[in-house]
Design an enzyme around this catalytic site. Structure first.
Site, mmCIF file in Angstrom:
data_model
loop_
_atom_site.group_PDB
_atom_site.id
_atom_site.type_symbol
_atom_site.label_atom_id
_atom_site.label_comp_id
_atom_site.label_asym_id
_atom_site.label_seq_id
_atom_site.Cartn_x
_atom_site.Cartn_y
_atom_site.Cartn_z
ATOM 1 C CB THR A 25 -1.023 -0.057 1.223
ATOM 2 O OG1 THR A 25 -1.810 -0.961 0.947
ATOM 3 C CG2 THR A 25 -1.708 1.277 1.423
ATOM 4 C CD GLN A 97 -3.642 -7.943 -1.610
ATOM 5 O OE1 GLN A 97 -3.349 -6.646 -1.415
ATOM 6 N NE2 GLN A 97 -3.284 -8.977 -0.844
ATOM 7 C CG HIS A 178 -6.036 -8.528 1.010
ATOM 8 N ND1 HIS A 178 -5.465 -9.328 2.313
ATOM 9 C CD2 HIS A 178 -5.264 -7.255 1.313
ATOM 10 C CE1 HIS A 178 -4.613 -8.714 2.885
ATOM 11 N NE2 HIS A 178 -4.665 -7.327 2.281
ATOM 12 C CG ASN A 181 -2.172 -8.363 6.248
ATOM 13 O OD1 ASN A 181 -1.774 -9.359 7.093
ATOM 14 N ND2 ASN A 181 -1.698 -7.904 5.174
ATOM 15 C CE1 TYR A 183 -7.384 -3.697 6.043
ATOM 16 C CE2 TYR A 183 -5.534 -5.153 5.099
ATOM 17 C CZ TYR A 183 -5.856 -4.045 5.636
ATOM 18 O OH TYR A 183 -5.023 -3.060 5.962
ATOM 19 N NE ARG A 230 0.354 -11.416 1.356
ATOM 20 C CZ ARG A 230 0.878 -10.253 1.801
ATOM 21 N NH1 ARG A 230 0.740 -9.043 2.231
ATOM 22 N NH2 ARG A 230 2.117 -10.274 2.183
ATOM 23 C CG ASN A 238 -5.521 -3.890 10.063
ATOM 24 O OD1 ASN A 238 -5.584 -2.799 10.328
ATOM 25 N ND2 ASN A 238 -5.150 -4.191 8.671
ATOM 26 N N GLY A 325 8.139 -7.670 0.468
ATOM 27 C CA GLY A 325 7.570 -6.362 0.341
ATOM 28 C C GLY A 325 8.261 -5.379 0.454
ATOM 29 N NE ARG A 326 8.478 -3.600 6.071
ATOM 30 C CZ ARG A 326 8.310 -3.950 7.337
ATOM 31 N NH1 ARG A 326 8.035 -3.042 7.968
ATOM 32 N NH2 ARG A 326 8.580 -5.233 7.706
HETATM 33 C C1 8OZ Z 1 -0.262 -0.934 5.402
HETATM 34 C C2 8OZ Z 1 -1.193 0.168 5.265
HETATM 35 C C3 8OZ Z 1 -2.248 0.185 4.758
HETATM 36 C C4 8OZ Z 1 -2.908 -1.054 4.470
HETATM 37 C C5 8OZ Z 1 -2.247 -4.892 4.266
HETATM 38 C C6 8OZ Z 1 -3.355 -3.691 2.484
HETATM 39 O O1 8OZ Z 1 -1.791 -4.910 5.401
HETATM 40 C C7 8OZ Z 1 -2.546 -3.485 3.786
HETATM 41 C C8 8OZ Z 1 -1.908 -2.333 4.175
HETATM 42 C C9 8OZ Z 1 -0.709 -2.065 4.644
HETATM 43 O O2 8OZ Z 1 -2.470 -5.774 3.783
#
Ligand code: 8OZ
Length: 366
Positions: A25, A97, A178, A181, A183, A230, A238, A325-326
């Protein structure tokens, strides 16, 4: 024995190597439209075997952060087409995604400034990002309202529509659902966020029902070979929490094994954090075994905190793909650096979320 740098076919896609750019993101898409410089950003990284787009909302309701992209308006798809054309021009491969944030949102980001939606009306102990005068500001997520049974088929259709649009108008090579995480789909899966008493709550089978309905609709829409997923069994992201994740995720992958999916992408440990969590033990090898023993043929993609040495070991131990990732943000030529054991450039955290070209398309190659 294959190495990280050997080609592999994933679903119907021949990949040049097993290095994957993880979804990241970046909050640079005003009006949910990827900017022109997104084409440069992704094309710069096209030597990855596969690029996974940043998380992209399937609907306005699926939006949870300022300036993240979508797949539900023609202008967004035109923006993505510029990106996928640039990636293909650079001989890369890219999947989208598909994202619905569920309760990880804020009234300001929702249609008619309504409450975000979730399996249950339980607030997450989490933050989201709003932009104030162009600067990222972290705010607590809002109290969601529980989705009514009658609303679920519409969200399933939104996933299928977004998947079809991604591969047709958007030019993507496939999609990744997705399911991680904390969501929406992960909220349905896990006991901490799903307190429903209908067919979508309670037992493992019930909590997994919504995710599997979404997968069925996406597979029906674009084909299993273009569909990946994923998962993050024990992430703390979260406010995600399940009281007994091992049987839950073994059930999920056994069900996923019924389709000929492109891949299963697993975040090991806390997303972007520790790979081992003392209070959340998890046996990833057992999860993979459950998938293979149920006939699952998709590529097994591992993620979270991998460096070159750990990635090479993961491939030796039987993973098919490793996503980064990063380190992909600050190392557009990551494949070359891993191959040559070259040092990796450090990420500038100040330009991670929001802003423009700086910290986005100006990281140099070796
Ligand atoms: C970091 C900031 C905002 C969203 C995820 C889509 O963790 C994200 C996300 C990561 O999967």
């Amino acid at each position: 024995m294959p190495t990280l740098f050997d080609p592999i076919t994933v679903g119907d896609l021949p990949l040049a190597n097993r290095v994957v750019m993880a979804p990241l993101t970046r909050n640079r898409s005003p009006n949910a439209i990827p900017p022109d410089i997104a084409a440069t950003y992704y094309a710069q990284r096209a030597t990855a075997g596969l690029l996974i787009s940043e998380a992209t909302a399937i609907s306005h309701q699926g939006q949870g952060y300022a300036d993240v992209p979508g797949l539900y308006h023609p202008d967004q798809l035109v923006g993505w087409r510029r990106v996928t054309d640039a990636v293909h021009e650079a001989k890369g491969r890219i999947v989208a995604q598909l994202w619905h944030v569920g309760r990880i949102s804020h009234h300001e980001l929702q249609p008619n400034h309504g409450a975000p939606v979730a399996p249950s009306a339980v607030v997450a102990n989490a933050k989201t990002v709003l932009l104030r005068n162009g600067a990222a500001e972290f705010v607590p997520t809002a109290l969601p309202r529980a989705l009514e049974l009658a609303e679920l088929p519409g969200i399933v259709r939104d996933y299928a529509t977004a998947a079809r649009n991604a591969v047709t108008l958007g030019g993507f090579d496939g999609v990744e659902v997705h399911g991680a995480n904390g969501y929406l789909l992960d909220q349905f899966l896990k006991s901490g966020s799903n307190h429903r008493t209908d067919a979508y709550g309670g037992s493992i089978e019930n909590r997994a029902r919504f995710m599997l309905e979404v997968m069925r609709a996406v597979v029906d829409g674009i084909g299993a070979k273009k569909t990946g997923i994923r998962l993050s069994p024990v992430t703390t992201a979260n406010d995600a929490f399940d009281s007994n994740p091992q049987p839950l995720f073994e059930y999920v992958v056994r069900e996923l094994a019924k389709w000929d999916l492109s891949y299963v992408h697993v975040i090991e440990g806390a997303t972007g954090g520790p790979r081992e969590l003392p209070d959340r033990p998890f046996d990833y090898a057992a999860m993979k075994r459950a998938y293979r023993e149920a006939g699952g043929k998709g590529a097994w993609m591992v993620n979270n905190g991998y460096d070159g040495a750990l990635a090479k070991k993961a491939i030796e131990d039987g993973a098919d793909l490793v996503s980064f990732g990063r380190s992909y943000i600050s190392n557009p030529d990551l494949v070359r650096r891993l191959r040559e054991d070259a040092p990796l450039a450090k990420l500038d955290k100040a330009t991670l979320y929001g802003g423009g070209a700086k910290g986005y398309i100006d990281y140099p190659t070796l």
